[in-house]
Design a protein around this motif. Structure first.
Motif, mmCIF file in Angstrom:
data_model
loop_
_atom_site.group_PDB
_atom_site.id
_atom_site.type_symbol
_atom_site.label_atom_id
_atom_site.label_comp_id
_atom_site.label_asym_id
_atom_site.label_seq_id
_atom_site.Cartn_x
_atom_site.Cartn_y
_atom_site.Cartn_z
ATOM 1 N N ARG A 41 0.818 -1.204 0.000
ATOM 2 C CA ARG A 41 0.000 0.000 0.000
ATOM 3 C C ARG A 41 0.848 1.248 0.000
ATOM 4 N N TYR A 42 0.461 2.183 -0.800
ATOM 5 C CA TYR A 42 1.127 3.478 -0.700
ATOM 6 C C TYR A 42 0.517 4.222 0.476
ATOM 7 N N SER A 43 1.371 4.714 1.319
ATOM 8 C CA SER A 43 0.884 5.388 2.503
ATOM 9 C C SER A 43 1.179 6.878 2.417
ATOM 10 N N PRO A 44 0.184 7.678 2.061
ATOM 11 C CA PRO A 44 0.471 9.088 1.841
ATOM 12 C C PRO A 44 0.818 9.846 3.118
ATOM 13 N N THR A 45 1.685 10.796 2.965
ATOM 14 C CA THR A 45 1.989 11.653 4.100
ATOM 15 C C THR A 45 1.027 12.816 4.013
ATOM 16 N N VAL A 46 0.179 12.950 4.969
ATOM 17 C CA VAL A 46 -0.801 14.016 4.898
ATOM 18 C C VAL A 46 -0.599 14.958 6.061
ATOM 19 N N ARG A 265 3.578 13.419 -10.932
ATOM 20 C CA ARG A 265 4.645 12.551 -10.425
ATOM 21 C C ARG A 265 4.242 12.004 -9.072
ATOM 22 N N PRO A 266 4.098 10.673 -8.920
ATOM 23 C CA PRO A 266 3.766 10.134 -7.599
ATOM 24 C C PRO A 266 4.948 10.312 -6.638
ATOM 25 N N PRO A 267 4.806 10.199 -5.342
ATOM 26 C CA PRO A 267 3.558 9.873 -4.665
ATOM 27 C C PRO A 267 2.610 11.077 -4.576
ATOM 28 N N PHE A 268 1.313 10.761 -4.520
ATOM 29 C CA PHE A 268 0.306 11.826 -4.448
ATOM 30 C C PHE A 268 -0.184 11.963 -3.016
ATOM 31 N N ASP A 269 -0.169 13.172 -2.543
ATOM 32 C CA ASP A 269 -0.595 13.425 -1.169
ATOM 33 C C ASP A 269 -1.120 14.846 -1.064
ATOM 34 N N VAL A 270 -1.266 15.317 0.181
ATOM 35 C CA VAL A 270 -1.864 16.635 0.380
ATOM 36 C C VAL A 270 -1.080 17.750 -0.314
ATOM 37 N N LYS A 271 0.221 17.551 -0.444
ATOM 38 C CA LYS A 271 1.036 18.586 -1.076
ATOM 39 C C LYS A 271 1.183 18.346 -2.575
ATOM 40 N N ARG A 304 -1.008 4.833 -9.889
ATOM 41 C CA ARG A 304 -0.351 4.011 -8.854
ATOM 42 C C ARG A 304 -0.841 4.359 -7.443
ATOM 43 N N ILE A 305 -2.003 4.993 -7.357
ATOM 44 C CA ILE A 305 -2.569 5.285 -6.035
ATOM 45 C C ILE A 305 -3.175 4.001 -5.493
ATOM 46 N N ARG A 306 -2.827 3.656 -4.265
ATOM 47 C CA ARG A 306 -3.385 2.459 -3.621
ATOM 48 C C ARG A 306 -4.415 2.884 -2.585
ATOM 49 N N TYR A 307 -5.451 2.100 -2.425
ATOM 50 C CA TYR A 307 -6.469 2.434 -1.432
ATOM 51 C C TYR A 307 -7.225 1.181 -1.070
ATOM 52 N N GLU A 308 -7.841 1.220 0.083
ATOM 53 C CA GLU A 308 -8.683 0.087 0.447
ATOM 54 C C GLU A 308 -9.882 0.536 1.255
ATOM 55 N N ALA A 309 -10.773 -0.413 1.492
ATOM 56 C CA ALA A 309 -12.036 -0.097 2.150
ATOM 57 C C ALA A 309 -11.805 0.669 3.436
ATOM 58 N N GLY A 310 -12.513 1.755 3.594
ATOM 59 C CA GLY A 310 -12.404 2.528 4.829
ATOM 60 C C GLY A 310 -11.460 3.710 4.704
ATOM 61 N N ASP A 311 -10.605 3.759 3.648
ATOM 62 C CA ASP A 311 -9.719 4.906 3.478
ATOM 63 C C ASP A 311 -10.530 6.158 3.126
ATOM 64 N N ALA A 463 -19.002 14.101 -15.923
ATOM 65 C CA ALA A 463 -18.095 13.012 -16.288
ATOM 66 C C ALA A 463 -17.105 13.524 -17.325
ATOM 67 N N GLY A 464 -15.848 13.194 -17.130
ATOM 68 C CA GLY A 464 -14.802 13.643 -18.052
ATOM 69 C C GLY A 464 -14.035 14.837 -17.519
ATOM 70 N N SER A 465 -14.639 15.581 -16.572
ATOM 71 C CA SER A 465 -13.906 16.715 -15.998
ATOM 72 C C SER A 465 -12.939 16.200 -14.935
ATOM 73 N N LYS A 466 -12.062 17.082 -14.474
ATOM 74 C CA LYS A 466 -11.009 16.613 -13.560
ATOM 75 C C LYS A 466 -11.032 17.346 -12.232
ATOM 76 N N SER A 467 -10.464 16.706 -11.232
ATOM 77 C CA SER A 467 -10.385 17.329 -9.917
ATOM 78 C C SER A 467 -9.177 16.804 -9.157
ATOM 79 N N PRO A 468 -8.465 17.689 -8.431
ATOM 80 C CA PRO A 468 -7.328 17.208 -7.636
ATOM 81 C C PRO A 468 -7.816 16.428 -6.418
ATOM 82 N N VAL A 469 -7.216 15.273 -6.194
ATOM 83 C CA VAL A 469 -7.598 14.429 -5.053
ATOM 84 C C VAL A 469 -6.357 13.738 -4.490
ATOM 85 N N PHE A 470 -6.471 13.244 -3.284
ATOM 86 C CA PHE A 470 -5.463 12.296 -2.784
ATOM 87 C C PHE A 470 -6.130 11.364 -1.792
ATOM 88 N N VAL A 471 -5.513 10.214 -1.591
ATOM 89 C CA VAL A 471 -6.071 9.222 -0.679
ATOM 90 C C VAL A 471 -5.390 9.340 0.674
#
Ligand SMILES: Cc1cc2nc3c(=O)[nH]c(=O)nc-3n(C[C@H](O)[C@H](O)[C@H](O)COP(=O)(O)O)c2cc1C
Length: 635
Positions: A41-46, A265-271, A304-311, A463-471
């Motif tokens: 799992r990728y563990s983002p620093t938030v 460029r990964p990793p993707f996080d709050v910054k 390459r963003i990893r996530y699982e139930a409850g994140d 649908a088709g539009s974009k938005s910045p997100v992170f897990v």
């Protein structure tokens, strides 16, 4: 309110004040699940949400060396998830200029916490912690290491003086837990408390709590150190606006580096959020409902963003363009003019409050929350430029921390809700896609329409539009063994993580594994109005994944029925399951539902489980400790 701003300021004053009045950048959180559980799992620093690659200037110099070199005795550290504690730290630092003093403000995530052990090398060192509590009495992401380090007890803070302002919310069970813990712990480490801890309550009026605390705190600090008031310094600005030469590359909504969305460029996080594509944006309520609830799926394929139930999924919204236009028009900005805001303190660790250089329109759209309640210090600053005496007086009153001012601020700014940042969402999905669901916030106060910043933004995303997100990783997890029985209590959008849990178990079942019973306690107003994911739930039942579905429709009959009533009705089954090792999960409203569910569970432990009052409480505490009871609630 805006008409005051227009009355007497020149354009650059207007711009600086308006941008700073906007406060923190906004982002909202939801939950997620991966259909295929991820192995690595990728563990983002938030951390706190203020962007920092664009603003940090002194990263490789220890804050202790900076304090020494720049002759600063005050260290302010913040634990902040959505920016409030960070913003308050900045205000405390600015307050010190009244005494011709400067502080070093640090994000604990950007430093080596062990260096705190050297704080007593600074003469008359003062440590101020401005620290919020999250989750179930947990530290914010950016303060996890700091809290762990201080709690380990190896730091010697003798000779250091300290004060703590905690940010919390009384509707949560662990009110200001981290602030209280740190206040005790700093004393244990040898530091001397010079002012009683402030307990900010976001459920009531956090700004007021802060205003009262800092008004009393500063004179006490000055007295302790023999500082003298410098009245001339009082109006000193924190940032000044500079024009930007033509042709310079500008930030266009990125939060980290320039061009981050074109060249992710990964990793993707709050910054460094990922610009995800909206794949689906559907209405979940029926035409009978007077509200709206959206099901939105984001495609993160190839990221390459990893996530699982409850994140959790954090979404960075942009402000309503109509509101931005109105502001630009009223304040007569040249919207496409490029500028940068530069900290007047050349040694400050944050050079800019948000990514600069940029244009006014971009800043107002992406970087500041123009819907946030105007903070008292901004009202104060504006009042100094106000030419209309009546307005000036009113602004002054609103920004003064006396009984009359606080009362007026509470009524005019807080109670009348001149802004809103919404926070209610959640989860699920299929591989490569992250889904959330959100009830859209929209209501009126008098003749003013109040729209939730993020839900308004999400509703418009086609649908088709974009938005910045992170897990963002969550601690709420299914038991390791797929055979363990689970009880999920999630009314409304509180159901979202459980949709993920159900999918997770289905995945294992399809892969030939044995899976345990799953109980769901779901609630909404009416089966024909807002019963979200009704068909999917029926399918999970048919597939033998969801073994017990218990619905509470509060408005479908005369007597209101809630999830805790359904729990009580099925008390024998609940006790049997819990007694046999079932895990219990709760997600949704912290104010009423979570408390009522907890007391119903304890009642079941007593009346069906045969436990005494004390035994029932400790049985519950033990379940919490061993993670057999996990909550993800908000208010
Ligand atoms: C999801 C969530 C969980 C929270 N958990 C707690 C808690 O357990 N105890 C508490 O006192 N406050 C809790 N709060 C309230 C925050 O501490 C409070 O809103 C604070 O002002 C946030 O500061 P920040 O903007 O600097 O992150 C929680 C808030 C949210 C949104």
């Amino acid at each position: 309110m805006l008409s005051w701003i227009v009355s007497g300021l020149d354009t650059s004053d207007l711009v600086v004040l308006t941008l700073l009045a906007g406060g923190a950048i906004i982002f909202l959180i939801m939950k997620v699940l991966n259909q295929q559980p991820s192995s690595s799992r990728y563990s983002p620093t938030v951390a706190s949400i203020t962007p920092s690659s664009a603003v940090t200037s002194k990263s490789n110099q220890s804050f202790i060396d900076r304090m020494k070199n720049e002759n600063r005795q005050v260290l302010i550290m913040y634990g902040s998830q959505t920016g409030t504690a960070e913003e308050m730290s900045g205000r405390l630092a600015k307050d010190l200029t009244r005494y011709s003093k400067k502080a070093v403000v640090v994000d604990p995530e950007d430093i080596e916490c062990e260096d705190l052990n050297r704080l007593n090398e600074i003469e008359d060192a003062l440590l101020v912690l401005c620290i919020a509590t999250y989750g179930e009495g947990d530290p914010t992401d950016n303060a996890v290491t700091l809290v762990e380090y201080l709690n380990a007890g190896d730091c010697d803070l003798s000779g250091v003086r300290f004060a703590v302002f905690g940010l919390g919310n009384k509707t949560y069970e662990h009110f200001n837990e981290i602030g209280k813990q740190m206040d005790q712990q700093l004393e244990k480490l040898g530091a001397k408390r010079i002012f009683q801890m402030g307990l900010g309550d976001d459920d009531a009026n956090l700004e007021e709590d802060f205003m009262i605390w800092r008004e009393a705190f500063l004179p006490k600090v000055a007295e302790e150190f023999g500082w003298e008031l410098n009245t001339e310094a009082e109006t000193m600005r924190q940032y000044q606006m500079e024009p930007v030469e033509e042709g310079k590359a500008l930030f266009k909504g990125e939060f980290g580096r320039l061009g981050a969305y074109e060249r992710p460029r990964p990793p993707f996080d709050v910054k460094n959020p990922y610009l995800a594509t909206v794949a689906i944006n559907d209405e979940l309520h029926t035409e009978h409902s007077d509200r709206s609830c959206r099901h939105i799926e984001f495609s993160v394929e190839g990221s390459r963003i990893r996530y699982e139930a409850g994140d959790h999924l954090a979404v960075f919204p942009t402000n309503d363009p109509a509101l931005v236009d109105r502001l630009i028009e009223m304040l007569k900005f040249e919207p496409d003019r490029a500028f940068r805001l530069v900290n007047v303190d050349e040694d400050a660790s944050k050079r800019h409050p948000f990514p600069c250089p940029t244009t006014f329109r971009t800043a107002l759209s992406h970087y500041v929350d123009i819907c946030a309640p105007v903070k008292s210090h901004v009202l104060k600053a504006i009042s100094e430029y106000c030419t209309d005496e009546t307005e000036k007086e009113f602004l002054n009153k609103l920004s003064t921390a006396n009984e009359e001012g606080l009362k007026e601020y509470a009524r005019y700014i807080v109670k009348e809700r001149r802004s809103i940042v919404d926070y209610r969402f959640v989860t699920q999905t299929e591989r490569g896609k992250i889904a959330i669901c959100a009830v859209v916030t929209k209501y009126t106060i008098g003749d003013r329409l109040i729209n939730g910043v993020c839900t308004r933004y999400l509703t418009k995303k086609e649908a088709g539009s974009k938005s910045p997100v992170f897990v963002r990783k969550s601690t709420m997890r299914l038991p390791h063994r797929t055979t363990t029985e689970v009880i999920m209590i999630g009314p409304g959008t509180g159901f979202a993580p459980f949709r993920g849990f159900l999918q997770d178990r289905q995945f294992h079942k399809n892969a030939g594994k044995e899976v345990g019973a799953m109980h769901l306690y779901y609630g909404c107003r009416h089966p024909d109005h807002d019963y979200i994911y009704k068909e999917e739930l029926a399918q999970f039942q048919e597939d033998g994944i969801l073994t017990h579905l218990n619905c509470a429709f509060s408005r479908a009959q005369e007597k209101k029925v809630y999830v805790q009533d359904r729990l009580w009705e099925t008390r024998d089954r609940i006790w049997t399951a819990i007694n046999a090792g079932a895990h219990v999960y709760i997600c949704g409203d912290a104010r009423n539902m979570a408390r009522d569910v907890q007391s119903t569970l304890q009642k079941i432990f007593r009346e069906i489980g045969g436990k005494s009052e004390t035994e029932a409480v400790s049985f519950f505490k033990e379940m919490e400790k061993t993670k057999r009871y996990q909550a993800d609630v908000w208010s």
